[in-house]
Scaffold this motif. Sequence first.
Motif, PDB file in Angstrom:
ATOM      1  N   ASN A  77     -40.372 -14.304 -32.942  1.00 54.56           N
ATOM      2  CA  ASN A  77     -41.152 -13.083 -32.381  1.00 54.56           C
ATOM      3  C   ASN A  77     -42.158 -12.647 -32.753  1.00 54.56           C
ATOM      4  OD1 ASN A  77     -38.906 -13.065 -30.275  1.00 54.56           O
ATOM      5  ND2 ASN A  77     -37.612 -11.976 -31.533  1.00 54.56           N
ATOM      6  N   ASN A  78     -42.627 -13.238 -33.858  1.00 57.28           N
ATOM      7  CA  ASN A  78     -43.757 -12.910 -34.536  1.00 57.28           C
ATOM      8  C   ASN A  78     -45.054 -13.224 -33.778  1.00 57.28           C
ATOM      9  OD1 ASN A  78     -46.137 -12.825 -36.355  1.00 57.28           O
ATOM     10  ND2 ASN A  78     -44.982 -13.253 -37.884  1.00 57.28           N
ATOM     11  N   LEU A  79     -45.801 -12.054 -33.414  1.00 57.58           N
ATOM     12  CA  LEU A  79     -46.974 -12.649 -32.446  1.00 57.58           C
ATOM     13  C   LEU A  79     -48.122 -13.209 -32.982  1.00 57.58           C
ATOM     14  CD1 LEU A  79     -47.203  -9.030 -30.837  1.00 57.58           C
ATOM     15  CD2 LEU A  79     -46.452 -11.089 -29.659  1.00 57.58           C
ATOM     16  N   LYS A  80     -48.003 -13.082 -34.173  1.00 56.29           N
ATOM     17  CA  LYS A  80     -49.229 -13.905 -34.872  1.00 56.29           C
ATOM     18  C   LYS A  80     -48.906 -15.295 -34.833  1.00 56.29           C
ATOM     19  CE  LYS A  80     -51.637 -11.555 -38.485  1.00 56.29           C
ATOM     20  NZ  LYS A  80     -51.362 -10.424 -39.463  1.00 56.29           N
ATOM     21  N   ASN A  81     -47.566 -15.564 -35.143  1.00 55.80           N
ATOM     22  CA  ASN A  81     -47.121 -16.984 -34.919  1.00 55.80           C
ATOM     23  C   ASN A  81     -47.463 -17.548 -33.465  1.00 55.80           C
ATOM     24  OD1 ASN A  81     -46.418 -16.831 -37.546  1.00 55.80           O
ATOM     25  ND2 ASN A  81     -44.459 -17.657 -37.307  1.00 55.80           N
ATOM     26  N   ILE A  82     -46.972 -16.732 -32.450  1.00 51.19           N
ATOM     27  CA  ILE A  82     -47.417 -17.095 -31.093  1.00 51.19           C
ATOM     28  C   ILE A  82     -48.687 -17.387 -30.858  1.00 51.19           C
ATOM     29  CG2 ILE A  82     -47.090 -16.353 -28.582  1.00 51.19           C
ATOM     30  CD1 ILE A  82     -44.331 -14.872 -29.592  1.00 51.19           C
ATOM     31  N   ASP A  83     -49.617 -16.519 -31.148  1.00 51.25           N
ATOM     32  CA  ASP A  83     -51.101 -16.843 -31.059  1.00 51.25           C
ATOM     33  C   ASP A  83     -51.323 -17.995 -31.722  1.00 51.25           C
ATOM     34  OD1 ASP A  83     -51.474 -14.647 -29.308  1.00 51.25           O
ATOM     35  OD2 ASP A  83     -51.944 -13.133 -30.701  1.00 51.25           O
ATOM     36  N   ALA A  84     -51.152 -18.225 -32.928  1.00 49.78           N
ATOM     37  CA  ALA A  84     -51.464 -19.304 -33.649  1.00 49.78           C
ATOM     38  C   ALA A  84     -51.137 -20.771 -33.076  1.00 49.78           C
ATOM     39  CB  ALA A  84     -50.867 -19.378 -35.002  1.00 49.78           C
ATOM     40  N   VAL A  85     -50.037 -20.751 -32.230  1.00 55.85           N
ATOM     41  CA  VAL A  85     -49.410 -21.770 -31.574  1.00 55.85           C
ATOM     42  C   VAL A  85     -50.279 -22.064 -30.248  1.00 55.85           C
ATOM     43  CG1 VAL A  85     -47.574 -22.719 -30.297  1.00 55.85           C
ATOM     44  CG2 VAL A  85     -47.224 -21.945 -32.649  1.00 55.85           C
ATOM     45  N   ARG A  86     -50.414 -20.869 -29.591  1.00 58.43           N
ATOM     46  CA  ARG A  86     -51.169 -20.901 -28.284  1.00 58.43           C
ATOM     47  C   ARG A  86     -52.652 -21.408 -28.488  1.00 58.43           C
ATOM     48  NH1 ARG A  86     -48.745 -15.388 -25.717  1.00 58.43           N
ATOM     49  NH2 ARG A  86     -47.183 -16.126 -24.729  1.00 58.43           N
ATOM     50  N   ARG A  87     -53.078 -21.284 -29.816  1.00 59.96           N
ATOM     51  CA  ARG A  87     -54.607 -21.750 -29.888  1.00 59.96           C
ATOM     52  C   ARG A  87     -54.364 -23.271 -30.010  1.00 59.96           C
ATOM     53  NH1 ARG A  87     -55.276 -16.937 -33.264  1.00 59.96           N
ATOM     54  NH2 ARG A  87     -54.506 -18.025 -35.010  1.00 59.96           N
ATOM     55  N   GLU A  88     -53.387 -23.796 -30.563  1.00 59.15           N
ATOM     56  CA  GLU A  88     -53.409 -25.225 -30.654  1.00 59.15           C
ATOM     57  C   GLU A  88     -52.844 -25.869 -29.444  1.00 59.15           C
ATOM     58  OE1 GLU A  88     -55.019 -25.987 -33.182  1.00 59.15           O
ATOM     59  OE2 GLU A  88     -54.797 -24.260 -34.147  1.00 59.15           O
ATOM     60  N   VAL A  89     -52.178 -25.170 -28.647  1.00 59.02           N
ATOM     61  CA  VAL A  89     -51.602 -25.853 -27.497  1.00 59.02           C
ATOM     62  C   VAL A  89     -52.263 -25.607 -26.139  1.00 59.02           C
ATOM     63  CG1 VAL A  89     -49.526 -26.143 -26.143  1.00 59.02           C
ATOM     64  CG2 VAL A  89     -49.301 -25.707 -28.533  1.00 59.02           C
ATOM     65  N   GLY A  90     -52.771 -26.488 -25.394  1.00 62.54           N
ATOM     66  CA  GLY A  90     -53.557 -26.142 -24.238  1.00 62.54           C
ATOM     67  C   GLY A  90     -52.380 -26.335 -23.075  1.00 62.54           C
ATOM     68  N   MET A  91     -52.562 -25.739 -21.950  1.00 65.21           N
ATOM     69  CA  MET A  91     -51.607 -25.927 -20.909  1.00 65.21           C
ATOM     70  C   MET A  91     -52.580 -25.733 -19.560  1.00 65.21           C
ATOM     71  SD  MET A  91     -48.084 -23.761 -20.197  1.00 65.21           S
ATOM     72  CE  MET A  91     -47.157 -24.727 -19.009  1.00 65.21           C
ATOM     73  N   VAL A  92     -51.910 -26.792 -18.599  1.00 60.83           N
ATOM     74  CA  VAL A  92     -52.391 -26.887 -17.247  1.00 60.83           C
ATOM     75  C   VAL A  92     -51.323 -26.694 -16.180  1.00 60.83           C
ATOM     76  CG1 VAL A  92     -53.469 -28.509 -15.594  1.00 60.83           C
ATOM     77  CG2 VAL A  92     -54.209 -28.636 -18.014  1.00 60.83           C
ATOM     78  N   PHE A  93     -51.538 -25.844 -15.250  1.00 63.74           N
ATOM     79  CA  PHE A  93     -50.403 -24.970 -14.389  1.00 63.74           C
ATOM     80  C   PHE A  93     -50.711 -26.009 -13.149  1.00 63.74           C
ATOM     81  CE2 PHE A  93     -51.786 -21.740 -17.479  1.00 63.74           C
ATOM     82  CZ  PHE A  93     -50.516 -21.322 -17.920  1.00 63.74           C
ATOM     83  N   GLN A  94     -49.747 -25.713 -12.483  1.00 67.22           N
ATOM     84  CA  GLN A  94     -49.614 -26.250 -10.789  1.00 67.22           C
ATOM     85  C   GLN A  94     -50.651 -25.466  -9.980  1.00 67.22           C
ATOM     86  OE1 GLN A  94     -45.516 -26.028  -9.584  1.00 67.22           O
ATOM     87  NE2 GLN A  94     -46.457 -26.760  -7.450  1.00 67.22           N
ATOM     88  N   GLN A  95     -50.771 -24.012 -10.185  1.00 69.91           N
ATOM     89  CA  GLN A  95     -51.477 -23.547  -9.585  1.00 69.91           C
ATOM     90  C   GLN A  95     -52.924 -23.252 -10.097  1.00 69.91           C
ATOM     91  OE1 GLN A  95     -50.740 -22.659  -6.373  1.00 69.91           O
ATOM     92  NE2 GLN A  95     -48.783 -23.392  -6.143  1.00 69.91           N
TER      93      GLN A  95
END
Lengths: 257, 368
Positions: A82-100
Amino acid sequence: MSTAKNQTPASSSDPIIEIKDLNKWFGDFQVLRDINMTVASGEKIVVCGPSGSGKSTLIRCINALEEHQKGSIVVDGISLTNNLKNIDAVRREVGMVFQQFNLFPHLTVLENLTLAPIWVRKVPKKEAEETAMYYLDRVKIPEQADKYPGQLSGGQQQRVAIARSLCMKPKIMLFDEPTSALDPEMIKEVLDVMTQLAEEGMTMLVVTHEMGFARTVANRIVFMDYGDIVEQNDPERFFNNPESDRLKLFLGQILHH
Amino acid sequence: MTMPNTQHMSETSQRPPVTRVGVIGWLRANLFNTWYNSLLTILILWLFYKAIPPFVDWAILDAVWGNVESTVCRQTDGACWAFLYEKANLILFGLYPFEEQWRPTIAMIIFVSLVALSCHPKAWRKSLIFAWVIGVPAIAILMWGGILGLSYVPNTRWGGLPLTLLLSGLGLMFGFPIGVFLALGRRSNMPTIRTICITYIELIRGVPLITILFMASVMFPLFLPTGLTIDKLLRAQIGLIMFASAYLAEAVRGGLQSLPSGQYEAADSLGLSYWKKMRLIILPQALRISIPALVNSFISFFKDTSLVIIIGLFDLMGATKAALTDAAWRGFYKEAYLFTAIIYFVFCFFMSKYSQYLEQRLYTGTRR
């Protein structure tokens, strides 16, 4: 701009994503059941399965767009809690492409691409724009840089979306049914970009129904049903020697029509 | 398979038949296209015929112009524009000392110019903040005086249009940002913040503005420790800001809710923090969508400030009523209210037009 650092061989064994005993519920409805999965750096994985099987939810858990209730996910050495810092750190390294596509309609294509590098990575504006143009060139639409997303075709929008993610120089790319909202004649241009990306060694998790893409690009295909990973194998054995009855049935339905 | 190219198609396309274009074509298409539309057209022309000539007679032909006694006016059926000659100062500036009325005039010009400047997207730069930083103290100095050789005018004597602009201008300028935060808070994941925002919005929206003004004016001082007083105008202003913020919050919330969740997810997946996501992605789009609802609130709020009369402040409406209490000039309601109505209309009309312009300007093609 060198792409050499991404040229990790697919056989590399250091895991970049480790998912252990992952469980997720929407209310009382269990969407993921004890998922265990390890993704090696540079690996290309296609996730398929009938709708409602939990495949989108699985990859959305990897960048914490969905919260999981049990089990653990470690991405590039960072544990998703639940640590927001970890979540932000992961999101910086992970790109995402959406259906829409989910491009930002109030910003030009170029602004869509430079926004996150400037505001999240603190890249100087000029450098961010150079990077953006490099990736727009790579997805073959540099001439659209100053247009707004609403002025582009679906295929062009999706390529911009891919370029937008790449501008953050992610280590992992997640694709959530990237071609499902496209007209048939535009699917190829998007798949071509994805194939090219795969050839350069990007770690990719792709939820898709494009079995041609899965056959040629994937190192491993994961078949999910009712929130379980039913079977996973390399493309050769996945298509030619499916083991479980459910996969046989699924392949029978999607390949022979 | 080749598509016919568009150039070729435009060459072969035909012009519409003559009866469909030009003045006659327009009349036929818009005013007389069906029997009931023809009937309505004739009815409305008849109403114009009935209403416009008498109005012209009253307002122009039979009217009394110039600086004359009210007794002259009473001998004619026409409008008494002498009333405005006599009372326009009072209506426009309330009880502000007559010989000092050039000060609120300049203050209003500065204020309206600042607002007009801020309306231009081209002026949305740092220098705009600079203009406000200089303009606001200049307005304050002009209105209050007491320095630079200007005589001191206490704010109890402020009135008329400057007061209306001040109350509504500050009300919206402070109410809008507070409203945005309230709207975000109402959609927050944090239960405490959400509850506070919902309670605030529902409480303020649940009572009439008159009640809020009355409480700010009469009840609020009772809760203050003895010796401490807050200016009546300031109390009214705070009440108005609170009222505006609750309504604007709901207009913004409408915009926030109409954004597809994909926009939030895309911003999240790029690693944007909550505030950056809101500032760069969500609010620019949500506010654009909210423009019609926001301007609707702006316009009603501008007119609602006229309720401050119940706590003894003489805004434009209050000053108009005050002008009519003069025994010599009693009874010229039509002239007084027409004058005031035109002023209100001009401001509201420009707000409405500007909102349409802004909506167009911020439109960036078909949305996904």
